[in-house]
Design an enzyme around this catalytic site. Structure first.
Site, mmCIF file in Angstrom:
data_model
loop_
_atom_site.group_PDB
_atom_site.id
_atom_site.type_symbol
_atom_site.label_atom_id
_atom_site.label_comp_id
_atom_site.label_asym_id
_atom_site.label_seq_id
_atom_site.Cartn_x
_atom_site.Cartn_y
_atom_site.Cartn_z
ATOM 1 N N GLY A 275 -0.078 5.340 -4.512
ATOM 2 C CA GLY A 275 -0.716 6.582 -4.949
ATOM 3 C C GLY A 275 -0.113 7.784 -4.234
ATOM 4 N N ARG B 289 2.210 -4.715 6.197
ATOM 5 C CA ARG B 289 1.484 -3.696 5.439
ATOM 6 C C ARG B 289 2.291 -2.410 5.421
ATOM 7 N NH1 ARG B 289 -4.767 -2.214 4.770
ATOM 8 N NH2 ARG B 289 -4.466 -0.479 3.323
ATOM 9 N N ASP C 44 0.834 -1.211 0.000
ATOM 10 C CA ASP C 44 0.000 0.000 0.000
ATOM 11 C C ASP C 44 0.868 1.261 0.000
ATOM 12 O OD1 ASP C 44 -2.403 1.357 -0.031
ATOM 13 O OD2 ASP C 44 -2.574 1.417 2.152
ATOM 14 N N ASN D 73 -11.145 -2.445 -4.971
ATOM 15 C CA ASN D 73 -10.381 -1.486 -5.786
ATOM 16 C C ASN D 73 -11.066 -1.103 -7.107
ATOM 17 O OD1 ASN D 73 -7.158 -2.783 -4.678
ATOM 18 N ND2 ASN D 73 -8.259 -0.987 -3.944
ATOM 19 N N TRP D 74 -12.126 -1.833 -7.485
ATOM 20 C CA TRP D 74 -12.896 -1.449 -8.685
ATOM 21 C C TRP D 74 -13.574 -0.099 -8.503
ATOM 22 C CZ3 TRP D 74 -11.747 -4.335 -12.752
ATOM 23 C CH2 TRP D 74 -11.391 -5.670 -12.557
ATOM 24 N N GLU E 54 1.615 -13.046 12.387
ATOM 25 C CA GLU E 54 2.248 -11.914 13.068
ATOM 26 C C GLU E 54 2.134 -10.709 12.133
ATOM 27 O OE1 GLU E 54 3.401 -11.856 16.159
ATOM 28 O OE2 GLU E 54 2.878 -13.978 16.405
ATOM 29 N N THR F 154 -11.114 -6.674 -4.209
ATOM 30 C CA THR F 154 -12.472 -6.618 -4.793
ATOM 31 C C THR F 154 -13.046 -5.207 -4.656
ATOM 32 O OG1 THR F 154 -13.251 -7.519 -2.682
ATOM 33 C CG2 THR F 154 -13.164 -9.052 -4.514
ATOM 34 N N SER G 62 -7.830 -4.588 5.412
ATOM 35 C CA SER G 62 -8.541 -4.296 4.158
ATOM 36 C C SER G 62 -8.965 -5.562 3.398
ATOM 37 C CB SER G 62 -7.692 -3.390 3.255
ATOM 38 O OG SER G 62 -7.382 -2.189 3.920
ATOM 39 N N TRP H 23 2.772 7.947 -2.793
ATOM 40 C CA TRP H 23 4.188 8.083 -3.187
ATOM 41 C C TRP H 23 4.290 8.946 -4.448
ATOM 42 C CZ3 TRP H 23 7.206 6.906 -7.412
ATOM 43 C CH2 TRP H 23 8.598 6.818 -7.201
HETATM 44 C C1 IPE Z 1 -5.382 -2.601 0.059
HETATM 45 O O1 IPE Z 1 -5.078 -1.270 -0.128
HETATM 46 C C2 IPE Z 1 -5.405 -3.322 -1.256
HETATM 47 C C3 IPE Z 1 -4.125 -3.521 -1.891
HETATM 48 C C4 IPE Z 1 -2.960 -3.166 -1.433
HETATM 49 C C5 IPE Z 1 -4.181 -4.211 -3.163
HETATM 50 P P1 IPE Z 1 -6.222 -0.148 -0.248
HETATM 51 O O2 IPE Z 1 -5.521 1.120 -0.465
HETATM 52 O O3 IPE Z 1 -7.213 -0.565 -1.273
HETATM 53 O O4 IPE Z 1 -6.914 -0.211 1.183
HETATM 54 P P2 IPE Z 1 -7.780 0.843 1.962
HETATM 55 O O5 IPE Z 1 -8.808 1.376 0.994
HETATM 56 O O6 IPE Z 1 -6.854 1.942 2.417
HETATM 57 O O7 IPE Z 1 -8.351 0.111 3.121
HETATM 58 C C1 IPE Z 2 -1.715 0.126 -3.214
HETATM 59 O O1 IPE Z 2 -1.454 1.479 -3.293
HETATM 60 C C2 IPE Z 2 -1.931 -0.515 -4.551
HETATM 61 C C3 IPE Z 2 -3.326 -0.876 -4.827
HETATM 62 C C4 IPE Z 2 -4.315 -0.761 -4.002
HETATM 63 C C5 IPE Z 2 -3.597 -1.413 -6.139
HETATM 64 P P1 IPE Z 2 -2.602 2.551 -3.302
HETATM 65 O O2 IPE Z 2 -3.008 2.793 -4.723
HETATM 66 O O3 IPE Z 2 -3.725 2.155 -2.417
HETATM 67 O O4 IPE Z 2 -1.859 3.813 -2.752
HETATM 68 P P2 IPE Z 2 -2.416 4.862 -1.699
HETATM 69 O O5 IPE Z 2 -2.815 4.103 -0.481
HETATM 70 O O6 IPE Z 2 -3.566 5.548 -2.345
HETATM 71 O O7 IPE Z 2 -1.264 5.767 -1.459
HETATM 72 MG MG MG Z 3 -4.075 2.466 -0.424
#
Ligand code: IPE
Ligand code: IPE
Ligand code: MG
Length: 232
Positions: free
Chosen positions: A21, A180, A18, A67-68, A199, A65, A188, A23
Site C-alpha cells: 500500500g 518481514r 508487507d 485484513n477483512w 530466525e 484474518t 502480525s 509503495w
Molecule cells: C500483515 O500485514 C499481513 C500480510 C502481509 C498479509 P498487515 O499490514 O496486515 O499488518 P499490520 O496491520 O501492519 O500489523
Molecule cells: C501487505 O501490504 C499486503 C497485505 C496485507 C495483503 P499492505 O497492504 O499491508 O501495505 P502497507 O503496509 O499498507 O504499505
Molecule cells: Mg501492511
C-alpha cells in the site's frame, strides 16, 4: 527444472509481504496497484528461492484474518488477485515443481474458490517443493482450530505434538527464517506456533521493491547466526 546455482542451508523460508500500500502511495497510485506489483515480485522471489537457492519450502503471508477490516474495494482487489494467483499456480508454480498448500480458514471463501484450492493442492501433490500460501490466515485461530479438532476427536488433554500435527500446515516443518518487509517489527499473527525458534529478519524495503539481491544478503546473514535452540 533449472539447475540450482547457489544452494543454501535453509529448509523453509517464510515471508510477510508487507508494504504494498505504501509503495503505491509513494507513487500517487491506488493501494491496489501496489498489490499487483507485489504479486509480480512474489513470483520472482519464489523462483529465486527454489531454482537459485534450492529452498524446498516457502510460506507467504497473503491475507490475514484481520485484513477483512480494510475497505471493501481493497478486499475485493485482493480476492481478485488471489484468483489470479491460483491461475498462475496451475500455469507456472506446478511446472516449477511446487506443491501448493493453502493455510488459513477456508470457510469464508466462495464455493468456486474453495473447489479450486482443493484441486490445486491435489494436482500439485507429487511436486518435490512446497509453496504454502497463507490466506484468511491467523496464528491464533490456527491453534484454536487445532485444539477444537482434538477435542472433537475425543481428547481431554493435548500435547505439543498433537497441536503440531493438527495445525493447518501440519505437513510443513517450522520456518528456519521469517522475513518481514515494510519496516514494521512484528509478526502480525503469522505462524505463531511455528515461529518459536525461527530466525527473524526485518527490512524497511517495501515488498514490491524487495530484490533477490537483498534476499541473498539475508540468507548470508542467516548463515552466520548461531541457532542454539536453548542449548549452549
Ligand atoms: C500483515 O500485514 C499481513 C500480510 C502481509 C498479509 P498487515 O499490514 O496486515 O499488518 P499490520 O496491520 O501492519 O500489523
Ligand atoms: C501487505 O501490504 C499486503 C497485505 C496485507 C495483503 P499492505 O497492504 O499491508 O501495505 P502497507 O503496509 O499498507 O504499505
Ligand atoms: Mg501492511
Amino acid at each position: 527444472m533449472a539447475t540450482i546455482t547457489n544452494p543454501c542451508s535453509i529448509g523453509h523460508i517464510a515471508f510477510i509481504m508487507d508494504g504494498n500500500g505504501r509503495w503505491a502511495k509513494k507513487r500517487l497510485m491506488p493501494r491496489e496497484y501496489g498489490h499487483v506489483e507485489g504479486a509480480k515480485n512474489f513470483k520472482k522471489l519464489v523462483r529465486h528461492c527454489g531454482d537459485v537457492r534450492g529452498i524446498k519450502c516457502i510460506t507467504v503471508y497473503a491475507f490475514s484474518t484481520e485484513n477483512w477490516k480494510r475497505p471493501k474495494t481493497e478486499v475485493s482487489a485482493l480476492m481478485k488477485l488471489f484468483r489470479q494467483y491460483m491461475k498462475d499456480a496451475k500455469e507456472s508454480f506446478i511446472k516449477d515443481d511446487f506443491h501448493l498448500v493453502f493455510i488459513g480458514n477456508r470457510d469464508v471463501f466462495d464455493e468456486d474458490i474453495r473447489r479450486e484450492m482443493d484441486e490445486i493442492e491435489r494436482i500439485s501433490a507429487g511436486c518435490s517443493r512446497t509453496l504454502c500460501v497463507a490466506v484468511n490466515y491467523g496464528g491464533r485461530a490456527e491453534v484454536v482450530d487445532a485444539v477444537n479438532k482434538l477435542i472433537a476427536s475425543g481428547k481431554t488433554s493435548v500435547t505439543e505434538e498433537d497441536i503440531t500435527s493438527n495445525i493447518y500446515s501440519g505437513i510443513v516443518p517450522p520456518p528456519d527464517v521469517i522475513v518481514r518487509t515494510g519496516g514494521e517489527v512484528r509478526l502480525s499473527n503469522f505462524l505463531m506456533w511455528q515461529s518459536a525458534y525461527s530466525e527473524l529478519f526485518f527490512t524497511d524495503t517495501l515488498w514490491p521493491d524487495f530484490s533477490t539481491e537483498e534476499l541473498d544478503r539475508i540468507i548470508d546473514a542467516y548463515g552466520k547466526r548461531d541457532r542454539r535452540f536453548g542449548g549452549v
